[in-house]
Scaffold this motif. Structure first.
Motif, PDB file in Angstrom:
ATOM      1  N   TRP A  69      46.632 -20.524 -96.113  1.00  0.00           N
ATOM      2  CA  TRP A  69      47.219 -20.698 -94.778  1.00  0.00           C
ATOM      3  C   TRP A  69      46.238 -20.311 -93.683  1.00  0.00           C
ATOM      4  O   TRP A  69      46.276 -20.878 -92.575  1.00  0.00           O
ATOM      5  N   ILE A  70      45.315 -19.371 -93.970  1.00  0.00           N
ATOM      6  CA  ILE A  70      44.288 -19.031 -92.977  1.00  0.00           C
ATOM      7  C   ILE A  70      43.295 -20.190 -92.838  1.00  0.00           C
ATOM      8  O   ILE A  70      42.838 -20.498 -91.731  1.00  0.00           O
ATOM      9  N   ALA A  87      57.645 -10.088-100.331  1.00  0.00           N
ATOM     10  CA  ALA A  87      57.919 -11.440-100.824  1.00  0.00           C
ATOM     11  C   ALA A  87      57.022 -11.858-101.985  1.00  0.00           C
ATOM     12  O   ALA A  87      57.356 -12.800-102.706  1.00  0.00           O
ATOM     13  N   ASP A  88      55.917 -11.196-102.183  1.00  0.00           N
ATOM     14  CA  ASP A  88      54.948 -11.607-103.193  1.00  0.00           C
ATOM     15  C   ASP A  88      55.518 -11.441-104.605  1.00  0.00           C
ATOM     16  O   ASP A  88      55.901 -10.339-104.998  1.00  0.00           O
ATOM     17  N   PRO A  89      55.578 -12.511-105.402  1.00  0.00           N
ATOM     18  CA  PRO A  89      56.129 -12.415-106.759  1.00  0.00           C
ATOM     19  C   PRO A  89      55.087 -11.924-107.768  1.00  0.00           C
ATOM     20  O   PRO A  89      54.761 -12.614-108.739  1.00  0.00           O
ATOM     21  N   TRP A 127      58.799 -16.301 -92.598  1.00  0.00           N
ATOM     22  CA  TRP A 127      57.723 -17.245 -92.912  1.00  0.00           C
ATOM     23  C   TRP A 127      57.229 -17.057 -94.339  1.00  0.00           C
ATOM     24  O   TRP A 127      57.022 -18.028 -95.071  1.00  0.00           O
ATOM     25  N   TYR A 128      57.057 -15.790 -94.764  1.00  0.00           N
ATOM     26  CA  TYR A 128      56.589 -15.535 -96.130  1.00  0.00           C
ATOM     27  C   TYR A 128      57.646 -15.890 -97.170  1.00  0.00           C
ATOM     28  O   TYR A 128      57.319 -16.379 -98.265  1.00  0.00           O
ATOM     29  N   TYR A 129      58.924 -15.653 -96.842  1.00  0.00           N
ATOM     30  CA  TYR A 129      59.978 -16.009 -97.796  1.00  0.00           C
ATOM     31  C   TYR A 129      60.007 -17.519 -98.017  1.00  0.00           C
ATOM     32  O   TYR A 129      60.092 -17.994 -99.168  1.00  0.00           O
ATOM     33  N   ALA A 130      59.934 -18.299 -96.937  1.00  0.00           N
ATOM     34  CA  ALA A 130      59.948 -19.757 -97.067  1.00  0.00           C
ATOM     35  C   ALA A 130      58.735 -20.241 -97.838  1.00  0.00           C
ATOM     36  O   ALA A 130      58.816 -21.211 -98.611  1.00  0.00           O
ATOM     37  N   ARG A 131      57.622 -19.559 -97.671  1.00  0.00           N
ATOM     38  CA  ARG A 131      56.385 -19.964 -98.343  1.00  0.00           C
ATOM     39  C   ARG A 131      56.429 -19.652 -99.826  1.00  0.00           C
ATOM     40  O   ARG A 131      56.126 -20.507-100.665  1.00  0.00           O
ATOM     41  N   GLU A 160      60.648 -25.964 -98.622  1.00  0.00           N
ATOM     42  CA  GLU A 160      59.894 -26.872 -97.772  1.00  0.00           C
ATOM     43  C   GLU A 160      60.614 -27.167 -96.462  1.00  0.00           C
ATOM     44  O   GLU A 160      59.984 -27.298 -95.408  1.00  0.00           O
ATOM     45  N   ALA A 161      61.935 -27.274 -96.490  1.00  0.00           N
ATOM     46  CA  ALA A 161      62.671 -27.599 -95.273  1.00  0.00           C
ATOM     47  C   ALA A 161      62.605 -26.473 -94.246  1.00  0.00           C
ATOM     48  O   ALA A 161      62.719 -26.715 -93.038  1.00  0.00           O
ATOM     49  N   GLY A 162      62.396 -25.241 -94.711  1.00  0.00           N
ATOM     50  CA  GLY A 162      62.381 -24.109 -93.789  1.00  0.00           C
ATOM     51  C   GLY A 162      61.000 -23.660 -93.370  1.00  0.00           C
ATOM     52  O   GLY A 162      60.863 -22.706 -92.589  1.00  0.00           O
ATOM     53  N   GLN A 163      59.949 -24.295 -93.873  1.00  0.00           N
ATOM     54  CA  GLN A 163      58.586 -23.871 -93.550  1.00  0.00           C
ATOM     55  C   GLN A 163      58.167 -24.401 -92.182  1.00  0.00           C
ATOM     56  O   GLN A 163      58.423 -25.559 -91.838  1.00  0.00           O
ATOM     57  N   VAL A 164      57.539 -23.542 -91.407  1.00  0.00           N
ATOM     58  CA  VAL A 164      57.029 -23.889 -90.081  1.00  0.00           C
ATOM     59  C   VAL A 164      55.578 -23.431 -89.995  1.00  0.00           C
ATOM     60  O   VAL A 164      55.113 -22.630 -90.813  1.00  0.00           O
ATOM     61  N   HIS A 165      54.880 -23.913 -88.992  1.00  0.00           N
ATOM     62  CA  HIS A 165      53.488 -23.542 -88.815  1.00  0.00           C
ATOM     63  C   HIS A 165      53.394 -22.077 -88.389  1.00  0.00           C
ATOM     64  O   HIS A 165      54.231 -21.573 -87.630  1.00  0.00           O
ATOM     65  N   ILE A 166      52.357 -21.401 -88.858  1.00  0.00           N
ATOM     66  CA  ILE A 166      52.193 -19.983 -88.557  1.00  0.00           C
ATOM     67  C   ILE A 166      52.021 -19.747 -87.058  1.00  0.00           C
ATOM     68  O   ILE A 166      52.429 -18.701 -86.531  1.00  0.00           O
ATOM     69  N   LEU A 167      51.441 -20.707 -86.334  1.00  0.00           N
ATOM     70  CA  LEU A 167      51.290 -20.548 -84.890  1.00  0.00           C
ATOM     71  C   LEU A 167      52.640 -20.481 -84.190  1.00  0.00           C
ATOM     72  O   LEU A 167      52.787 -19.782 -83.175  1.00  0.00           O
TER      73      LEU A 167
END
Length: 451
Positions: A260-261, A292-294, A408-412, A417-424
């Motif tokens: 993502w960076i 959130a990290d599995p 943001w991390y949970y959606a990622r 996919e439907a809930g993901q948005v740009h980090i900006l």
């Protein structure tokens, strides 16, 4: 606490950790695995222990002090077998002694209430506990700083000449573990002592001694880091080049390790990359990412503990500027402001040096946990006494950031996919929430009170 933590993870990581050599050997930090293995190899080799300072001998520890100490202990006390818990006991003792000395020094300097808070922060801060449970340099550096602080506050009370000998011993010992941190500590404590004295008659030999020690430490550090450069020059040039190349390399490593960076950098101009990585480093270890990290449970537990500690301390470090500027007690504002400025200078320098690294960066910050704990204790004392609303507003700002990043991390990680948005967009949402909190607080404080 530190010894038990080290023993627990040395047992649990080989069983439940990853397949990496570090976890399989029972070490929390990769550097701890490297330093301890090389110390044991040097101890049993029969070679002179001063090779710990020889950059051509293959020793990876940057300055050699920890390798020298560990190999000396192995050679004297355990020449027949590799016993890592022996070194673990020493690092745990260093971390525990740092907490006791910090409490003593803070109680003398700022009173019993702040002293007890500083002592508990030093004792229980997760990063400090994990460092004391590992074979790394940071427990010893926090010990040397706490010892110097306790000696200095004792000297302010009784003016004992022997204090100067012990202060010099702390500084010289710190040079063996990290010349940069030792020089920075000398500057911070020296200026703080000068600012605290209401009637101060500056003596020329104090300035000369401080300049000699500080200059010598900087030159020594420049010579040491020159061995890591392809084209070494003079000591000062080496230091500048080393810091610049380290920052660029850390930024590159962070970019390569995070998809993502990489995506974000494509939409940012090049000149914003390094400032962004520095700001990202201040936020590490990131609490929403840790939750959130599995990952396997030992790794996840380590990440959550370290992040909880930092996000409990971070808002206090930000908020502490308000009580400093509002303080009306004579002789208090300048010393506290100096500590606040140098603390944040060190935090930003660590982030600039290590980028978004979630292991090295927090450990570098840990070297000056004593000063951070003092600022946090001062902030808590002020907030309790004055019932300051800005304390809660600062926590609300952090809470908004954690909620937005957590989403943001949970959606990622959940691949929603439907809930993901740009980090900006997330960053913009955080900034808007902060502006609303600041503007609303400012308006509420200036609203006329009802009769």
């Amino acid at each position: 606490l530190r010894l038990g933590t080290g023993v627990f993870f040395s047992w649990s990581l080989p069983l439940y950790g990853t397949d990496s050599p570090v976890h399989q050997a029972g070490y929390i930090f990769q550097d701890a695995h490297t330093y301890d293995s090389q110390s044991w190899a040097l101890a049993r080799s029969g070679s002179p222990l001063w090779l710990a300072f020889d950059r051509t001998s293959g020793i990876e520890e940057q300055y050699g002090g920890l390798t020298l100490l560990s190999s000396l202990i192995y050679r004297l006390l355990s020449p027949d077998a590799h016993r890592p818990w022996l070194i673990l006991l020493v690092t745990a003792l260093a971390g525990a002694a740092a907490a006791a000395l910090a409490w003593k020094g803070a109680s003398r300097a700022w009173g019993e209430r702040i002293g007890w808070t500083v002592g508990w922060v030093m004792a229980l801060y997760p990063e400090s506990v994990l460092a004391g449970a590992s074979t790394i340099r940071e427990p010893f550096l926090t010990f040397f700083l706490a010892a110097a602080f306790a000696i200095l506050t004792g000297w302010q009370a009784d003016r004992s000449r022997s204090a100067w000998f012990w202060l010099a011993a702390c500084f010289l010992a710190g040079l063996l573990f990290s010349p940069g941190a030792a020089v920075f500590a000398l500057v911070v404590l020296g200026a703080w002592t000068w600012l605290r004295r209401r009637e101060f008659h500056l003596r020329w030999w104090w300035i000369a001694a401080a300049a000699l020690l500080g200059g010598g430490g900087i030159l020594f550090l420049g010579v040491l880091v020159g061995g890591t450069l392809e084209a070494p020059a003079g000591p000062l040039a080496n230091l500048v080049d080393w810091l610049r190349f380290s920052a660029l390399y850390s930024a590159y490593e962070t970019e390569m390790q995070s998809g993502w960076i990489q995506t974000l950098f494509k939409s940012l101009p090049d000149w914003l990359h390094l400032p962004f990585i520095t700001a990202y480093g201040v936020a590490q270890p990131l609490l929403p990412a840790a939750v959130a990290d599995p990952a396997v449970w030992p790794s996840r537990l380590l990440a959550i503990l370290r992040a909880l500690g930092w996000y409990a301390l971070l808002p206090l470090l930000v908020y502490s500027l308000r009580p400093i500027l509002k303080s009306t007690e004579k002789g208090m504002r300048s010393p506290w402001l100096w500590l606040w400025l140098t603390t944040w200078a060190w935090i930003i320098l660590c982030s600039f040096r290590a980028g978004g690294d979630q292991w090295d960066n927090p450990r570098y910050r840990l070297m000056f946990l004593l000063i951070q704990a003092g600022l946090a204790a001062f902030a808590l004392s002020w907030a309790r006494q004055g019932r300051d609303r800005w304390f809660w507003r600062t926590l609300a700002m952090e809470g908004c950031a954690l909620v937005c990043l957590g989403y943001w991390y949970y959606a990622r990680y959940a691949k929603w996919e439907a809930g993901q948005v740009h980090i900006l967009l997330i960053v913009a949402l955080i900034l808007v929430s902060w502006v609303l909190i600041l503007a609303g607080g400012w308006w509420r404080d200036r609203r006329p009170k009802r009769p």
